[in-house]
Design a protein around this motif. Structure first.
Motif, short mmCIF file in Angstrom:
data_model
loop_
_atom_site.label_atom_id
_atom_site.label_comp_id
_atom_site.label_asym_id
_atom_site.label_seq_id
_atom_site.Cartn_x
_atom_site.Cartn_y
_atom_site.Cartn_z
N ARG A 17 0.86 -1.19 0.00
CA ARG A 17 0.00 0.00 0.00
C ARG A 17 0.89 1.23 0.00
O ARG A 17 1.84 1.33 0.78
N VAL A 19 0.60 4.91 0.90
CA VAL A 19 -0.31 5.78 1.67
C VAL A 19 0.15 7.22 1.56
O VAL A 19 1.31 7.55 1.88
N SER A 132 -10.08 -0.60 3.24
CA SER A 132 -9.21 0.32 2.52
C SER A 132 -7.93 -0.34 2.05
O SER A 132 -7.27 0.13 1.12
N GLU A 133 -7.53 -1.46 2.69
CA GLU A 133 -6.26 -2.09 2.35
C GLU A 133 -6.29 -2.83 1.02
O GLU A 133 -5.25 -3.28 0.54
N PHE A 135 -6.87 -1.38 -1.69
CA PHE A 135 -6.36 -0.43 -2.68
C PHE A 135 -4.84 -0.32 -2.57
O PHE A 135 -4.28 -0.22 -1.47
N TRP A 138 -3.61 4.70 -1.26
CA TRP A 138 -4.64 5.22 -0.35
C TRP A 138 -4.37 6.72 -0.19
O TRP A 138 -3.40 7.12 0.45
N ARG A 144 -10.39 10.52 -0.25
CA ARG A 144 -10.66 9.09 -0.12
C ARG A 144 -12.03 8.68 -0.67
O ARG A 144 -12.16 7.66 -1.35
N GLN A 148 -12.42 6.07 -3.79
CA GLN A 148 -13.20 4.85 -3.69
C GLN A 148 -14.31 4.82 -4.73
O GLN A 148 -14.61 3.77 -5.31
#
Length: 723
Positions: A17, A19, A132-133, A135, A138, A144, A148
């Motif tokens: 990920r 972030v 969320s993980e 994706f 993030w 966000r 999404q």
């Protein structure tokens, strides 16, 4: 740091990920500057892959730029996380492109190609600890929901305008159109072959330089180096990043700090470009320039905003949380400057000075005056300061005297109010303006103002907003104090009573006399010949004669200008004009009306030694408010009768030399709630002249130290230990 070049497959192929910290700026790329050029480059590579020679000489990969990543420590069993220090715009856009191509391939391409792309945009749901993980990227907090919505399978109501949703939609449309194009200009191959070439392009023929930071690398310094010079980043973006890096080093809860203090500053309104003179600048950068000038009490140039802020943070003792709380409170005060009621002193100041006279440079002092609670800065003192500064600026503007030095004068005034304290801020501003003698700072006196306004062609010299503001102010003064009539309507049109084209219907009495013709021409644009009308009445008035009789004699339909003003205008300006001049409107009438209007202007914007609406003669003995002037003080000059009397008494009775306390405990001992400023402004605890709370502490023999606005704690230390 380590630097390597990777394809999207290498970057996104594993369960990882990327972030984006919540303190990064939101997604700002758009179609014209980034999406279309990127798609053009990707399509070009795909089309070269379709050429027969590609099997022998593959096309060169396309370089997308660089990203800077910081490895994050994660517990066993969790997906690896990399923090995006720089390059979040291109990394996010690349994910949107990959998923958009996947969608098109799913409908028109091969299943194996769709699966190859799915691996690059989704982590396996079975190993994700939360939704969320799944994706690979993030984004920051504000993006966000839009991300999404863009990456999800179903449309999400309310997210259609998100730039991320629009970017994803653009790539879907572009890829579909190119893959299914059967025109003469179409690339070779079937739709499936084209899409396979496109999949190979986005997986393997794009390149990113990935800079991996090592533990000893300073992420903030690298971020600044990459972005500060020649970058589209706002100064506010750099400030934000610095503050949150600072907060992380202190171990603060950055998620809470963002929600509580910074989230409103990430709104579109703050990034909107607004006019400042001939330039346009983002509103948030204008705020930080005003805020830093106010706080540092020296001029801060636009191109040094971030540098000055960083130096202030490095040399200060305030925590990141305290600074963020202060910035958030002052940002709200700054926003309120433009939203004050029109009939209030602060509302009129903003309309007349900032908008009509385009003098936004006063913002640092304006913000300082508005940031204080009324218990610290009494309303009469704030009004006095605003009225004095407004008078100084309006008089100089009407006389066309330079105001180029006002930025330095604002700094002088900031120092004066800081030294005097908010309790006597108005007096300090008025006295400082009164003492200015330099040609660039002199407060225009009545004689000079009258002399210039009697003959100046103001209509030609002033912009329409300034001319309109001047006549509106006179109309307001004619209507009397608020409550006896509504304020003058805004956005009316400036009208000449004797028309600019006076030779058409107003020339009979001066024809053939050059001196008389010249005198008439010189009177057309002076103050006494100008008034206000609405935009519907303006065309009807035009060049028509003054009276009904002359209008009829000229063969013109309708009534004369005087009757139209009486019947269709509610302004006192026009009522007095029409009623007092039944038969004619001449140069002598213009001169008399000019004198009358100048009298009003002198009273509306007086100098300090002259009484007028909303002002007072200031003397050394003026009482400026309970607990702030001479009233309520003992012979020794110490105020024992103010709001914090019980706190003063309590501190006087204590025997220890240090007393750490919470704000709530201080309020409980005082028996009254602490003011708004005590929770949001550090100087409230340290400025003796400006704060009733500070005076109570000081006069009891103590001083406030280690004030933390975020934790709402303070430590009182005895001024003379052992006493």
């Amino acid at each position: 740091m380590q630097s390597n070049t990777y394809s999207p497959t290498a970057i996104f192929g594993n369960h990882t990920r990327y972030v984006v910290p919540l303190f990064q700026r939101p997604y700002v790329w758009n179609r014209d500057k980034q999406w279309e050029p990127l798609w053009h480059d990707v399509r070009s590579v795909a089309e070269r892959l379709l050429e027969p020679r590609a099997a022998i000489a593959p096309p060169a990969p396309h370089f997308l730029g660089a990203v800077v990543l910081d490895q994050q420590s994660m517990p066993t069993g969790y997906i690896a996380v990399r923090r995006v220090i720089d390059g979040q715009q291109r990394l996010t856009t690349l994910q949107l492109l990959l998923d958009a191509v996947r969608r098109v391939v799913r409908s028109h391409g091969l299943p194996m190609d769709e699966q190859a792309l799915r691996i690059l945009v989704r982590n396996e749901a079975q190993i994700a600890n939360d939704s969320s993980e799944v994706f690979k990227v993030w984004p920051t907090d504000r993006d966000r929901e839009g991300f999404q919505a863009a990456m999800g399978e179903d449309p999400v109501p309310g997210q259609e305008a998100s730039p991320l949703v629009r970017a994803h939609g653009f790539f879907v449309e572009a890829a579909t159109s190119w893959a299914l194009d059967d025109g003469e200009e179409a690339s070779g191959g079937s739709p499936r072959e084209r899409l396979s070439a496109l999949v190979r392009t986005v997986r393997d023929h794009l390149r990113l330089v990935v800079i991996d930071l090592e533990p000893e690398d300073n992420a903030q310094v690298i971020f600044e180096t990459l972005n500060h010079r020649g970058s589209p980043l706002l100064a506010a973006d750099l400030i934000k990043n610095l503050l949150f890096q600072f907060a992380e080093r202190e171990g603060a809860d950055v998620e809470r700090l963002y929600r509580d203090h910074w989230a409103p500053l990430d709104g579109d309104r703050w990034r909107e470009e607004v006019s400042q003179g001939r330039r346009k600048r983002p509103r948030i950068d204008m705020f930080f320039q005003a805020w830093l000038t106010m706080r540092l009490r020296r001029e801060v140039l636009q191109d040094r905003l971030f540098v000055e802020f960083r130096e202030m943070v490095d040399g200060g003792e305030a925590t990141a949380a305290a600074l963020m709380a202060e910035i958030a409170a002052d940002a709200q005060a700054y926003r309120d400057l433009a939203e004050a009621p029109y009939h209030s002193v602060e509302g009129l100041f903003h309309y007349r000075v900032v908008r009509a006279l385009d003098t936004a440079v006063v913002a640092p002092l304006h913000l300082w005056l508005m940031r204080w609670d009324e218990s610290d800065l009494p309303r009469e003192q704030r009004d006095l300061a605003l009225r004095a500064l407004e008078s100084w600026i309006v008089r100089r503007s009407l006389c066309r005297a330079t105001v180029k030095d006002i930025n330095r004068l604002v700094v002088v005034l900031l120092k004066a109010v800081h030294e005097a304290g908010p309790g006597r801020a108005g007096t300090a501003v008025l006295r400082e303006l009164e003492r200015q003698t330099a040609a660039s700072r002199y407060w225009i006196d009545d004689e000079q103002l009258r002399t210039i306004l009697r003959t100046a062609p103001l209509y030609r010299q002033l912009t329409r907003p300034r001319m309109r503001m001047l006549l509106e102010a006179v109309e307001d003064s004619l209507r009397g104090p608020w409550g006896e009539g509504e304020p003058c309507p805004r956005q009316l049109t400036v009208e000449h009573v004797m028309p600019q084209q006076w030779t058409e219907h107003w020339a009979e009495d001066v024809l053939g006399d050059p001196e008389a013709e010249q005198a008439r021409e010189e009177h057309v644009h002076v103050l006494g010949n100008l008034t206000l009308v609405n935009d519907k009445l303006n065309p009807a008035l035009s060049n028509r004669p003054w009276t009904d009789e002359t209008t009829a004699a000229r063969g013109i339909n309708g009534k004369g200008k005087r009757s139209l003003l009486l019947e269709h205008s509610t302004l006192k300006l026009n009522a007095l004009l029409a009623v007092g001049h039944e038969k004619e409107w001449t140069e002598a009438d213009i001169d008399r009306r000019t004198e009358e209007l100048v009298d009003h202007i002198v009273r509306i914007w007086p100098r300090p030694e002259q009484e007028g609406p909303g002002t007072a003669v200031v003397t050394e003995n003026t009482v400026v408010g309970e607990g702030h002037g001479t009233a309520g003080r003992s012979a020794a000059g110490v105020d024992h009768h103010g709001k914090y009397r019980e706190l003063w008494r309590w501190l006087r009775d204590q025997e220890q030399d240090r007393i750490p306390m919470g704000f709530s405990e201080v309020a409980e001992i005082a028996g009254v709630p602490l003011s708004y400023s005590a929770y949001n402004h550090m100087p409230h605890w340290y400025s003796y002249e400006g704060s009733a709370l500070c005076r109570a502490i000081h006069d009891a023999g103590w001083r406030a130290t280690k004030v933390r606005l975020d934790a709402r704690t303070v430590c009182f230390v005895r001024s003379d230990p052992g006493k």
